[in-house]
Write a protein that holds these residues in place. Structure first.
Motif, PDB file in Angstrom:
ATOM      1  N   PHE A   6     -67.295 107.794 -29.921  1.00  0.00           N
ATOM      2  CA  PHE A   6     -68.747 107.675 -29.826  1.00  0.00           C
ATOM      3  C   PHE A   6     -69.203 106.603 -30.821  1.00  0.00           C
ATOM      4  O   PHE A   6     -68.583 106.397 -31.844  1.00  0.00           O
ATOM      5  CB  PHE A   6     -69.420 109.003 -30.152  1.00  0.00           C
ATOM      6  N   GLY A   7     -70.309 105.954 -30.502  1.00  0.00           N
ATOM      7  CA  GLY A   7     -70.746 104.850 -31.351  1.00  0.00           C
ATOM      8  C   GLY A   7     -69.802 103.677 -31.229  1.00  0.00           C
ATOM      9  O   GLY A   7     -69.586 102.929 -32.191  1.00  0.00           O
ATOM     10  N   ALA A   8     -69.246 103.504 -30.039  1.00  0.00           N
ATOM     11  CA  ALA A   8     -68.174 102.530 -29.830  1.00  0.00           C
ATOM     12  C   ALA A   8     -68.628 101.082 -29.898  1.00  0.00           C
ATOM     13  O   ALA A   8     -67.787 100.177 -29.957  1.00  0.00           O
ATOM     14  CB  ALA A   8     -67.484 102.782 -28.488  1.00  0.00           C
ATOM     15  N   THR A   9     -69.935 100.833 -29.896  1.00  0.00           N
ATOM     16  CA  THR A   9     -70.403  99.448 -29.990  1.00  0.00           C
ATOM     17  C   THR A   9     -70.753  99.046 -31.426  1.00  0.00           C
ATOM     18  O   THR A   9     -71.106  97.897 -31.676  1.00  0.00           O
ATOM     19  CB  THR A   9     -71.642  99.218 -29.092  1.00  0.00           C
ATOM     20  N   GLY A  10     -70.649  99.992 -32.364  1.00  0.00           N
ATOM     21  CA  GLY A  10     -70.906  99.681 -33.764  1.00  0.00           C
ATOM     22  C   GLY A  10     -69.718  99.014 -34.424  1.00  0.00           C
ATOM     23  O   GLY A  10     -68.645  98.870 -33.827  1.00  0.00           O
ATOM     24  N   GLY A  11     -69.880  98.619 -35.677  1.00  0.00           N
ATOM     25  CA  GLY A  11     -68.815  97.923 -36.391  1.00  0.00           C
ATOM     26  C   GLY A  11     -67.552  98.741 -36.518  1.00  0.00           C
ATOM     27  O   GLY A  11     -66.437  98.252 -36.234  1.00  0.00           O
ATOM     28  N   ILE A  12     -67.667  99.984 -36.948  1.00  0.00           N
ATOM     29  CA  ILE A  12     -66.495 100.849 -37.071  1.00  0.00           C
ATOM     30  C   ILE A  12     -66.037 101.319 -35.700  1.00  0.00           C
ATOM     31  O   ILE A  12     -64.843 101.390 -35.419  1.00  0.00           O
ATOM     32  CB  ILE A  12     -66.803 102.042 -37.995  1.00  0.00           C
ATOM     33  N   ARG A  58     -69.966 116.126 -21.726  1.00  0.00           N
ATOM     34  CA  ARG A  58     -68.796 116.990 -21.518  1.00  0.00           C
ATOM     35  C   ARG A  58     -67.640 116.296 -20.799  1.00  0.00           C
ATOM     36  O   ARG A  58     -66.476 116.432 -21.233  1.00  0.00           O
ATOM     37  CB  ARG A  58     -69.211 118.269 -20.793  1.00  0.00           C
ATOM     38  N   PRO A  59     -67.888 115.543 -19.706  1.00  0.00           N
ATOM     39  CA  PRO A  59     -66.751 114.867 -19.048  1.00  0.00           C
ATOM     40  C   PRO A  59     -66.041 113.870 -19.956  1.00  0.00           C
ATOM     41  O   PRO A  59     -64.835 113.628 -19.810  1.00  0.00           O
ATOM     42  CB  PRO A  59     -67.412 114.151 -17.858  1.00  0.00           C
ATOM     43  N   ALA A  60     -66.775 113.304 -20.910  1.00  0.00           N
ATOM     44  CA  ALA A  60     -66.186 112.286 -21.793  1.00  0.00           C
ATOM     45  C   ALA A  60     -65.273 112.893 -22.848  1.00  0.00           C
ATOM     46  O   ALA A  60     -64.412 112.192 -23.402  1.00  0.00           O
ATOM     47  CB  ALA A  60     -67.290 111.481 -22.476  1.00  0.00           C
ATOM     48  N   VAL A  61     -65.446 114.181 -23.151  1.00  0.00           N
ATOM     49  CA  VAL A  61     -64.605 114.814 -24.180  1.00  0.00           C
ATOM     50  C   VAL A  61     -63.590 115.794 -23.602  1.00  0.00           C
ATOM     51  O   VAL A  61     -62.645 116.199 -24.294  1.00  0.00           O
ATOM     52  CB  VAL A  61     -65.469 115.539 -25.235  1.00  0.00           C
ATOM     53  N   ALA A  62     -63.755 116.164 -22.349  1.00  0.00           N
ATOM     54  CA  ALA A  62     -62.866 117.153 -21.740  1.00  0.00           C
ATOM     55  C   ALA A  62     -61.412 116.690 -21.755  1.00  0.00           C
ATOM     56  O   ALA A  62     -61.108 115.562 -21.361  1.00  0.00           O
ATOM     57  CB  ALA A  62     -63.300 117.439 -20.300  1.00  0.00           C
ATOM     58  N   GLY A  63     -60.519 117.546 -22.240  1.00  0.00           N
ATOM     59  CA  GLY A  63     -59.095 117.251 -22.225  1.00  0.00           C
ATOM     60  C   GLY A  63     -58.635 116.242 -23.255  1.00  0.00           C
ATOM     61  O   GLY A  63     -57.476 115.818 -23.229  1.00  0.00           O
ATOM     62  N   ARG A  64     -59.503 115.868 -24.197  1.00  0.00           N
ATOM     63  CA  ARG A  64     -59.115 114.871 -25.195  1.00  0.00           C
ATOM     64  C   ARG A  64     -58.406 115.532 -26.374  1.00  0.00           C
ATOM     65  O   ARG A  64     -58.662 116.681 -26.724  1.00  0.00           O
ATOM     66  CB  ARG A  64     -60.332 114.105 -25.707  1.00  0.00           C
ATOM     67  N   ASP A  65     -57.523 114.771 -26.994  1.00  0.00           N
ATOM     68  CA  ASP A  65     -56.818 115.255 -28.186  1.00  0.00           C
ATOM     69  C   ASP A  65     -57.696 115.194 -29.417  1.00  0.00           C
ATOM     70  O   ASP A  65     -57.555 116.008 -30.333  1.00  0.00           O
ATOM     71  CB  ASP A  65     -55.552 114.426 -28.419  1.00  0.00           C
ATOM     72  N   ALA A  66     -58.601 114.227 -29.445  1.00  0.00           N
ATOM     73  CA  ALA A  66     -59.498 114.082 -30.598  1.00  0.00           C
ATOM     74  C   ALA A  66     -60.706 113.253 -30.203  1.00  0.00           C
ATOM     75  O   ALA A  66     -60.655 112.432 -29.278  1.00  0.00           O
ATOM     76  CB  ALA A  66     -58.782 113.432 -31.777  1.00  0.00           C
ATOM     77  N   VAL A  67     -61.788 113.486 -30.932  1.00  0.00           N
ATOM     78  CA  VAL A  67     -63.023 112.728 -30.763  1.00  0.00           C
ATOM     79  C   VAL A  67     -63.331 112.056 -32.097  1.00  0.00           C
ATOM     80  O   VAL A  67     -63.253 112.692 -33.156  1.00  0.00           O
ATOM     81  CB  VAL A  67     -64.190 113.644 -30.351  1.00  0.00           C
ATOM     82  N   LEU A  68     -63.667 110.768 -32.060  1.00  0.00           N
ATOM     83  CA  LEU A  68     -64.017 110.024 -33.264  1.00  0.00           C
ATOM     84  C   LEU A  68     -65.422 109.461 -33.093  1.00  0.00           C
ATOM     85  O   LEU A  68     -65.753 108.945 -32.026  1.00  0.00           O
ATOM     86  CB  LEU A  68     -63.025 108.892 -33.521  1.00  0.00           C
ATOM     87  N   SER A  69     -66.230 109.582 -34.129  1.00  0.00           N
ATOM     88  CA  SER A  69     -67.615 109.163 -34.015  1.00  0.00           C
ATOM     89  C   SER A  69     -68.040 108.221 -35.126  1.00  0.00           C
ATOM     90  O   SER A  69     -67.835 108.497 -36.309  1.00  0.00           O
ATOM     91  CB  SER A  69     -68.531 110.393 -34.036  1.00  0.00           C
ATOM     92  N   GLY A  70     -68.658 107.125 -34.705  1.00  0.00           N
ATOM     93  CA  GLY A  70     -69.272 106.201 -35.648  1.00  0.00           C
ATOM     94  C   GLY A  70     -70.781 106.248 -35.528  1.00  0.00           C
ATOM     95  O   GLY A  70     -71.469 105.325 -35.947  1.00  0.00           O
ATOM     96  N   LEU A  71     -71.310 107.325 -34.941  1.00  0.00           N
ATOM     97  CA  LEU A  71     -72.744 107.463 -34.736  1.00  0.00           C
ATOM     98  C   LEU A  71     -73.481 107.575 -36.061  1.00  0.00           C
ATOM     99  O   LEU A  71     -73.022 108.253 -36.976  1.00  0.00           O
ATOM    100  CB  LEU A  71     -73.042 108.702 -33.886  1.00  0.00           C
ATOM    101  N   GLY A  72     -74.624 106.937 -36.136  1.00  0.00           N
ATOM    102  CA  GLY A  72     -75.420 107.030 -37.351  1.00  0.00           C
ATOM    103  C   GLY A  72     -76.512 105.990 -37.364  1.00  0.00           C
ATOM    104  O   GLY A  72     -76.603 105.132 -36.475  1.00  0.00           O
ATOM    105  N   ALA A  73     -77.363 106.067 -38.360  1.00  0.00           N
ATOM    106  CA  ALA A  73     -78.492 105.141 -38.478  1.00  0.00           C
ATOM    107  C   ALA A  73     -78.015 103.739 -38.839  1.00  0.00           C
ATOM    108  O   ALA A  73     -77.194 103.575 -39.740  1.00  0.00           O
ATOM    109  CB  ALA A  73     -79.467 105.646 -39.536  1.00  0.00           C
TER     110      ALA A  73
END
Length: 210
Positions: A6-12, A58-73
């Motif tokens: 998540f936040g895949a268009t940010g720097g991190i 939900r479809p984007a996280v279903a069956g995934r081994d891990a979720v990584l997030s760069g979401l923030g202000a």
């Protein structure tokens, strides 16, 4: 592994996607504007979703081994968004039974070394005053993590830089590296990917800095 970012268009976030693909992982990048994602790859799936709607995630996280997030202000005016959007991610993960989550927070949210240099403590107070609302938001986000059933990790870097990945940085589980003043976005992403299967970082804040 199958990873969602998540936040895949940010720097991190873009670094997470790029480095995960290079390591051979399958990556789902959840974005609001696909045109802003510059990374491409055969094992990359780009999903456009309403980040405020847990059901749509939900479809984007279903069956995934891990979720990584760069979401923030990205600016002071966005303060509050980290908590709101992370809450949506948590609800989607809990509904799908996905447990591993790593998020980007910030160094001022966690404890500082007892022997931190005076100049670092002074700078922390100044930055904390200027960006108070952003850090209040991140602290609230971490509180949401602590209340969740996920196996979370909060990664807390200091001032971020745009520089190539080096792999040479310090990490402290439950604390922060002494006199750690900077961290490259690429190295923060590198550290997060290394922590995915590290049990020592589960339900912990981890300081990352040079």
């Amino acid at each position: 592994m199958k990873l969602t970012v998540f936040g895949a268009t940010g720097g991190i976030g873009q670094e997470l996607v790029k480095q995960a693909l290079a390591a051979g992982h399958e990556v789902t990048a959840v974005v609001r504007d696909p045109a802003r994602l510059t990374v491409t790859g055969e094992r990359l799936e780009v999903v456009r979703a309403d980040l405020k709607d847990p059901e749509s995630l939900r479809p984007a996280v279903a069956g995934r081994d891990a979720v990584l997030s760069g979401l923030g202000a990205r600016k002071k005016a966005d303060a509050g968004i980290a908590t709101e959007l992370t809450r949506s991610v948590l609800k989607a993960m809990e509904a799908e039974g996905v447990r591993r989550l790593l998020v980007v927070s910030a160094a001022p949210v966690g404890p500082q070394p007892a022997d931190s240099p005076m100049v670092d403590r002074l700078m922390l107070k100044i930055v904390g005053a200027v960006l108070k609302d952003v850090y209040v938001d991140l602290a609230a986000m971490e509180a949401e993590l602590a209340r969740s059933v996920t196996d979370w990790t909060s990664v807390r870097p200091p001032r971020l830089q745009d520089k190539p990945v080096t792999g040479s940085y310090r990490t402290v589980v439950g604390g922060f590296p002494r006199a750690g003043r900077y961290a490259g976005r690429a190295d923060v992403a590198h550290a997060m990917l290394a922590m995915v299967d590290d049990p020592a970082t589960v339900k912990q804040g981890v300081g990352v800095a040079y």
